[in-house]
Structure formats: structure tokens, C-alpha cells
Design an enzyme around this catalytic site. Structure first.
Site, mmCIF file in Angstrom:
data_model
loop_
_atom_site.group_PDB
_atom_site.id
_atom_site.type_symbol
_atom_site.label_atom_id
_atom_site.label_comp_id
_atom_site.label_asym_id
_atom_site.label_seq_id
_atom_site.Cartn_x
_atom_site.Cartn_y
_atom_site.Cartn_z
ATOM 1 N N ASP A 3 -3.545 -7.912 -3.123
ATOM 2 C CA ASP A 3 -4.695 -8.743 -3.509
ATOM 3 C C ASP A 3 -4.304 -9.949 -4.348
ATOM 4 O O ASP A 3 -4.548 -9.999 -5.553
ATOM 5 C CB ASP A 3 -5.705 -7.902 -4.286
ATOM 6 C CG ASP A 3 -6.271 -6.778 -3.448
ATOM 7 O OD1 ASP A 3 -6.043 -6.784 -2.217
ATOM 8 O OD2 ASP A 3 -6.925 -5.895 -4.007
ATOM 9 N N ASP A 9 -4.056 1.370 2.998
ATOM 10 C CA ASP A 9 -4.439 0.738 1.732
ATOM 11 C C ASP A 9 -4.570 1.773 0.614
ATOM 12 O O ASP A 9 -4.617 2.978 0.860
ATOM 13 C CB ASP A 9 -5.778 0.009 1.950
ATOM 14 C CG ASP A 9 -6.156 -0.895 0.772
ATOM 15 O OD1 ASP A 9 -5.268 -1.278 -0.008
ATOM 16 O OD2 ASP A 9 -7.356 -1.234 0.649
ATOM 17 N N GLU A 22 -1.168 3.546 -3.787
ATOM 18 C CA GLU A 22 -0.236 3.569 -4.947
ATOM 19 C C GLU A 22 -0.166 4.972 -5.549
ATOM 20 O O GLU A 22 0.899 5.315 -6.068
ATOM 21 C CB GLU A 22 -0.687 2.553 -5.992
ATOM 22 C CG GLU A 22 -0.565 1.102 -5.541
ATOM 23 C CD GLU A 22 -1.576 0.710 -4.469
ATOM 24 O OE1 GLU A 22 -2.688 1.278 -4.477
ATOM 25 O OE2 GLU A 22 -1.238 -0.121 -3.615
HETATM 26 O O1 MIG Z 1 -10.182 -2.285 -3.974
HETATM 27 O O2 MIG Z 1 -10.737 -2.382 1.486
HETATM 28 O O3 MIG Z 1 -5.866 -4.747 -0.909
HETATM 29 O O4 MIG Z 1 -7.000 -6.010 1.287
HETATM 30 O O5 MIG Z 1 -9.768 -5.795 1.625
HETATM 31 C C1 MIG Z 1 -10.229 -3.065 -2.838
HETATM 32 C C2 MIG Z 1 -11.103 -3.415 0.637
HETATM 33 C C3 MIG Z 1 -9.805 -2.245 -1.638
HETATM 34 C C4 MIG Z 1 -7.878 -3.554 -1.286
HETATM 35 C C5 MIG Z 1 -7.015 -4.245 -0.290
HETATM 36 C C6 MIG Z 1 -7.802 -5.345 0.355
HETATM 37 C C7 MIG Z 1 -9.009 -4.763 1.038
HETATM 38 C C8 MIG Z 1 -9.874 -4.038 -0.007
HETATM 39 N N1 MIG Z 1 -9.069 -3.003 -0.669
#
Ligand code: MIG
Length: 706
Positions: free
Chosen positions: A419, A306, A309
Site C-alpha cells: 500500500d 493479501d 504478514e
Molecule cells: O487493509 O483488499 O494491500 O492492495 O486493495 C486493506 C483491500 C486490505 C490491502 C492490500 C490492497 C487491497 C486492500 N487490502
């Protein structure tokens, strides 16, 4: 030559997967130069496919897109970028169709008839790129050529085709175990539960919060014994904390991205201040990838990457400037300009261009500003994980998918589409994105079913499940603070319906997995726009029906309170209307337009003419499905063929040819129905229950025993 390559001084060659072909010097076909932009004059009928993860239609004409991996949870139609950078297009005209790949790690603008509705402008930041033009006889051919250029798509383990439950806020062991127990008590099939950031100790990668998860290892193994795998999240930032081994090791070895003074760049994300591993540096990439072993040794078989980017909440420098703005604004009369300047100093802190321009990669000796290679960051984080996992067990398939991506990452893992929100529009976007994601190589993909942000309603949940039954990644995920979304979160009636849909999904796995594996091995699409196979005028314009694999057409209901929908059939098809694996109705329909009713608890899809649907059994998880008997339904006119692929689902032995095929052929010979089956390899299937459905005639039942 089907693929032609033209080079424009690409500064770095960091996409390891694009096959090396000779660069040409001649004139670029189809395009001309207009003010330094690669320009194409559209013909009226041209459709534009591709661009992977993006807003708006299957056909991209009429909007402007920017390839720039972005952490933006507001997936509205006016956005130009989402998390992926997928620089591949197919222009589909009446008399010529071709593909275009822009291979560059920097930002690219695709103005697809927005500034001038007759023109496509492609504008590459820095003008450093390789351009590939891909010709082919038809759309399937072009797509296949392109995929062969970028290499075979990632193959997950078969259990990753089961139902997966996630939610950001499963805070401790007891909660995770309770979720699992509920699925088992209620007999709702499930294969995975996700561990979001709360499993970590203060959001540090490769740590476990022992207060909340004191018996992490036991939890993992107990649940796995029960057929439920736990899938932890890994974030891109490494927390700056004295005594945290990974932080210290990375600093010592110089593995982090650097600022302009050569010091590790400081950004802030979840844990507060972090450093970013330099995934574009081969040593750093290998180092980080091997860290996954810490969790693999605890019984973990899959991961989601996650914030790669990379998302930046704020940087030291950005924050300093914002504070200065506060000082300078104190005791002043703030008018419209100064007030908004003060406000923007904070709202503009996250994911700012200034920050992306202020750190550097060491690409094996070559120092490069991040912004010039931005789109490769998440890509190489996932490459890091894939290579690390490969070094841990080279014959094992791990589940791995990422949020950010660019062309080429599809070899290392899948993606989820980030998201989204619990909106009907986002269900629609999910449908439209699937073919374009496939074209760009992403087969293992799906959206957060039910929506991540916002509050999901029961009807949206049901309709979204009805679509996710068909997507390789079927994961129900939602954000902390939103309405709960597990199948049992809504009350008994909805629970019963969602359970039936999940069971249907398990029954659908033989077909889904077979189509997935064939698409990966043969560089084909699982999801396609109708125009790939039907060349009539109407099919070219259909935006809300898609083909799935060899046999099916999907027409999901995606509007609130709709009790059905309009469907266009480009040829005679067999309608399948289902409530569960045991409540399925078939109806022969002739080519044309229809309004088809389907209540909220039922869904429709279609079997194409002379095509075959295979359905198997449900079970508590994928590995316990027996499938000794399969139901084969054929809509027959002359002759139908289906190759059912299967393998062990967990190793990479299939690459060496260790898999099995059941080749089914069903022929209508002047009213005599003849079935032929051939098996290659070892199969557990003992019997096929065949239903032959003919137009204007009674159904014929057949059975084939092995
Ligand atoms: O800024 O880890 O896209 O699936 O639950 C949020 C918390 C950070 C973004 C991910 C989302 C995840 C969340 N993360």
C-alpha cells in the site's frame, strides 16, 4: 569455496528452498562479535545493497532496518520494515565484496551504520540462525551465487506482462464488465482486471457474493474470451461462521493456528473474527492450497495473496484490554498520561507484538510460537497456493503474487510492494527498490502504479507509467475512496498519453520477457545498480538510474514539474526519447554528464554501447500480439550480440528445453556491417528490421528474413 555456512542453533528449518550445504566451524570471515551482535567494520567506500523491499536508497548505508513482515501503509523514510523480510546484503568495497544471508524466520535488525556510521550490526532475535557468507569475483557473480543457493525465481505466464487494471471498490459484475468494455472500446490494451475483496461473500475466501456477481462464471469466461483475465484476491484469515465449509473443515481437522490453550486462535480482519490457517503445517498448507481449485474451476488463472504478514486488526484479548481501559478511565480527569494511555489502547490494537506472541504453529509436531517464525507466514501461504495450483495442473503457469514474503518465497510467486501512496517520493522508492528486490530473488514484482492511497495527479500518473512500462508487474491499483486512476479517469488528453505508454509496453514485451526468462533461468538480475557493470567512482554513487537487462539503462523522471533531468553516462550510449511506439528519437551521446529535456508526455532511456534493443507490436492483449516483424536497434561500435528468448508463455515445457532463441550478432568490420542470425527452436518471427546506429556516421538500415 564460494559459499560458507555457519549455524547458530536454528530452531526450525522451515525454508524449504535454501540448498543444503555443509556447516563450517571455523572463524567467520569479515565479521567479529561486539556485544553479541554480528559486527562488521565498514571501510569508507563500502556500499551496502540488498534488503529487498525497504525504504530509502539503493545503497542502504546510514539507516537501520528490521526484517519483520509488517502491514504498515505509511511507507515513510523513517520506517524500518515493510511487508517483506529479505535478509540478504551485499557489501561492496573497493578491495573486497561479499554477500551475507541470515537465514532465520525471526526478527533481524540490520543497523547499517546508523548507531555507529563505521559499523554494520546484525542482531538476530533469539540468536537462532544460519549465516551464509558468499564470496565472488564481482557483484554479478556474488548475486548469481546467492540466487543459485536459494533457487530459481517464479515464472508467471506471459500474459502477466501485459497491462493490469485494479482498484479496491469494483463492487459488482456490471462495474467489472464496464471497466473491461471501456478498455476495449477505447482500444487500450489490457490483460487483467483485479477482483478485490468485494467479490467475496462477506469476505470469505473461496466464495462469491452472488448478489453482486450473480453470473460470476459467465463474466469470467466472457471476459477471458475477450483477452481479459480476472484475478481475485485471497486473504490470510478464514472467517468464523457456522455453516461455512472451509471454516468448519479447518476446525475439525485442527488446521488453524492455536492459542496457548490449544484452541484455534481468534484474530479479526476484514470479515470480523477469523482463524489463521497454519501454513507452517504441511497438511494444513496442502489443504488450503487445494481450495484455490474452486476458483480455477470457474476459469480463474491467477491470484494475489493479501494480508498475510499476517495483518491483525485486533484480537479478542487486545480488545478486552482496551475495553477495560475505557471502564477504568470513565468519569476520571484524564491528564496527558491517562488520556494517551486510553487512546493507545485502541490505536495500538492492530498488528500488536502481544498478539504475535500469543499464538502457535504446529510445525509437523513441533509447537512453535508465532513470533519466532513470523516472517515465514506469508511466505508459506504463497507456497501453499503454489503447491495447490501445481497439484491442480502441474504444467500450467498461474499468475501468483503475495504481499508478505521472505527469502525463498520467490520460488513460489512474485510480490507487489503493498500500500504505497500517490506521492512522487513513492515513485522514487519504486525505482530504488527494483534492484534490491531482484537481488533477493523477486523478479516478478512492481508497485501499485499511480499509488494506492491518496489522490493521484495526472502528471504523477504519466511519470509513473513511464517507469512501470519497464517493470514485470505493471498494475495500476488504488484504494477505495481515492481519486480514480484508470487511464480514462483523467480526461482525454491524459488518456491519449497513457494509452500510448501502455502500447509502448506491449511493444517492449519481447525484450522484457526475454530478459525476465533469462534472469530466472540463469539466476541473474534484471534490474541492477550501475556499479554492477561500471566500476568508476561516479557510477558507484548513482541512486536514480538503473540498468535493465543486458542492453538498457533507465533514467526515469521522478520529480514533479521537472521538464527533464540530469543523467550520468558511464560510457557512450544511445539515448532513446519516446512518446509512443511510433514516435521514437535516437541520439548518440558520449560519456559524461547531461541535462536532458523530456516533456511530461515523453520518456527517456538508453541503449548501452554495442547493445541491442528489440521492439515488437502492440495488440489488445499479450496473446494477440503477432510480432512477425521485430525492430532491432543497435548502438554499434565493434560487435553486438543479443539472445532473444521466447517460449509458449503458458506451460512449463521451457524447463525441458522447449523454447526458442534468436541469436543476433551485428559486427562492424572496418565499416562493413555484417548481420548474423541463428534460430534455435520454432519462432513466429519472419523478419528483423535492423537499424544500426554508429557514432559520427549515418544510420544504416538492414533487414534480415528467416
Ligand atoms: O487493509 O483488499 O494491500 O492492495 O486493495 C486493506 C483491500 C486490505 C490491502 C492490500 C490492497 C487491497 C486492500 N487490502
Amino acid at each position: 569455496m564460494k559459499i560458507r555456512k555457519f549455524s547458530f542453533g536454528k530452531i526450525v528449518d522451515c525454508n524449504s528452498v535454501i540448498k543444503d550445504i555443509k556447516t563450517e566451524n571455523g572463524e567467520i570471515p569479515y565479521f567479529f562479535n561486539e556485544n553479541g551482535k554480528l559486527t562488521l567494520k565498514f571501510k569508507k567506500e563500502d556500499l551496502v545493497y540488498g534488503l529487498g523491499e525497504n525504504v530509502r536508497g539503493i545503497n542502504k548505508r546510514g539507516w537501520i532496518f528490521e526484517s519483520y513482515c509488517s502491514d504498515d501503509p505509511n511507507h515513510a523514510q523513517d520506517k524500518r520494515s515493510l511487508y517483506g523480510a529479505h535478509n540478504f546484503l551485499i557489501i561492496h568495497g573497493v578491495d573486497r565484496s561479499f554477500g551475507v544471508l541470515i537465514d532465520t524466520p525471526a526478527k533481524v535488525k540490520f543497523d547499517v551504520g546508523y548507531s555507529n556510521n563505521e559499523k554494520l550490526y546484525i542482531d538476530v532475535e533469539g540468536n537462532n540462525y544460519d549465516l551464509y557468507i558468499i564470496d565472488g569475483d564481482n557483484l554479478n557473480d556474488i548475486s548469481r551465487e546467492f540466487r543459485a543457493l536459494i533457487g530459481e525465481s517464479y515464472v508467471p505466464p506471459k500474459w502477466a506482462f501485459g497491462y493490469q487494471q485494479s482498484r479496491w471498490s469494483y463492487k459488482d459484475e456490471e462495474e467489472v464488465r464496464t471497466i473491461g468494455d471501456k478498455f476495449r472500446d477505447k482500444n487500450i490494451p489490457i490483460d487483467c482486471i483485479y477482483l478485490d475483496i468485494d467479490y467475496m461473500e462477506r469476505f470469505k475466501n473461496f466464495t462469491v457474493n452472488r448478489e453482486a456477481f450473480p453470473n460470476f462464471e459467465d463474466m469470467v469466461s466472457d471476459m477471458k474470451k475477450d483477452g481479459i483475465r480476472l484475478i481475485p484476491i485471497i486473504d490470510a484469515g478464514v472467517k468464523i461462521e457456522e455453516g461455512y465449509d472451509i471454516y468448519e473443515e479447518g476446525v475439525e481437522k485442527g488446521y488453524y493456528c492455536k492459542d496457548k490453550d490449544g484452541k484455534p486462535f481468534v484474530a479479526a480482519v476484514w470479515p470480523g473474527r477469523v482463524h489463521f490457517p497454519d501454513f507452517l503445517n504441511s497438511e494444513a498448507r496442502l489443504w488450503f492450497g487445494k481450495k484455490y481449485k474452486w476458483l480455477v474451476d470457474k476459469g480463474i488463472d491467477g491470484f494475489w495473496n493479501d494480508m498475510n504478514e499476517p495483518a491483525i486488526f485486533y484480537s479478542e484479548e487486545g480488545l478486552k484490554k482496551a475495553y477495560e481501559k475505557v471502564e477504568e478511565s470513565k468519569n476520571k480527569n484524564l491528564d496527558i498520561y491517562s488520556f494517551f494511555a486510553l487512546k493507545d489502547a485502541f490505536t495500538g490494537l492492530s498488528n500488536s507484538q502481544a498478539d504475535y506472541n500469543s499464538f502457535y504453529h504446529n510445525m509437523d509436531g513441533n509447537i512453535i510460537k508465532h513470533n519466532d517464525v513470523h516472517n515465514l507466514f506469508g511466505h508459506n501461504m504463497t507456497r501453499s497456493a503454489a503447491e495447490g495450483l501445481e497439484s491442480i495442473d502441474s504444467n500450467k503457469r498461474f499468475l501468483l503474487f503475495s504481499r508478505a514474503s521472505s527469502i525463498g518465497m520467490h520460488r513460489y510467486g512474485g510480490i507487489w510492494t503493498g500500500d504505497n501512496t500517490s506521492l512522487w517520493e513513492h515513485l522514487e522508492m519504486n525505482v530504488k527498490m527494483m534492484p534490491n528486490l531482484n537481488m533477493c530473488g523477486y523478479l516478478y514484482t512492481g508497485a501499485d502504479t499511480g499509488g494506492f492511497g491518496g489522490n493521484c495527479t495526472e502528471d504523477l500518473m504519466k511519470r509513473w507509467f513511464q517507469f512501470s512500462i519497464f517493470t514485470p508487474l505493471f498494475r495500476n491499483h488504488s484504494a477505495m475512496g481515492t481519486r480514480k486512476q484508470e487511464p480514462f479517469a483523467f480526461g482525454e488528453e491524459t488518456e491519449g498519453t497513457l494509452k500510448k505508454f501502455i502500447e509502448f509496453r506491449y511493444g517492449f514485451i519481447p525484450y522484457l520477457y526475454s530478459e525476465y526468462m533469462k534472469a530466472s533461468i540463469n539466476n541473474e538480475l534484471m534490474f541492477k545498480p550501475l556499479s554492477f557493470d561500471y566500476n568508476d567512482e561516479i557510477s558507484r554513487g548513482v541512486e536514480d538510474q538503473i540498468l535493465l537487462g543486458d542492453s538498457l539503462m533507465l533514467a526515469p523522471i521522478i520529480k514533479q514539474n521537472a521538464k527533464g533531468r540530469y543523467v550520468y553516462l558511464p560510457e557512450d550510449m544511445l539515448m532513446v526519447k519516446a512518446k509512443s511506439l511510433d514516435e521514437i528519437n535516437y541520439e548518440v551521446m558520449t560519456k559524461g554528464h547531461y541535462y536532458i529535456e523530456a516533456d511530461i508526455d515523453e520518456f527517456i532511456f538508453f541503449i548501452r554501447k554495442d547493445k541491442i534493443l528489440i521492439l515488437g507490436d502492440s495488440a489488445k492483449n499479450v496473446e494477440s500480439i503477432k510480432n512477425e516483424e521485430l525492430d532491432v536497434t543497435v548502438f554499434l561500435e565493434d560487435r553486438a550480440n543479443y539472445m532473444l528468448y521466447d517460449d509458449d508463455g503458458k506451460s512449463k515445457e521451457y524447463i525441458k528445453g522447449i523454447y526458442n532463441n534468436i541469436n543476433i550478432e551485428i559486427k562492424n568490420e572496418d565499416g562493413d556491417i555484417n548481420v548474423n542470425c541463428e534460430v534455435k527452436g520454432q519462432t513466429n518471427v519472419k523478419k528483423l528490421n535492423i537499424t544500426v546506429i554508429l557514432k559520427d556516421k549515418d544510420n544504416i538500415k538492414k533487414c534480415y528474413k528467416f
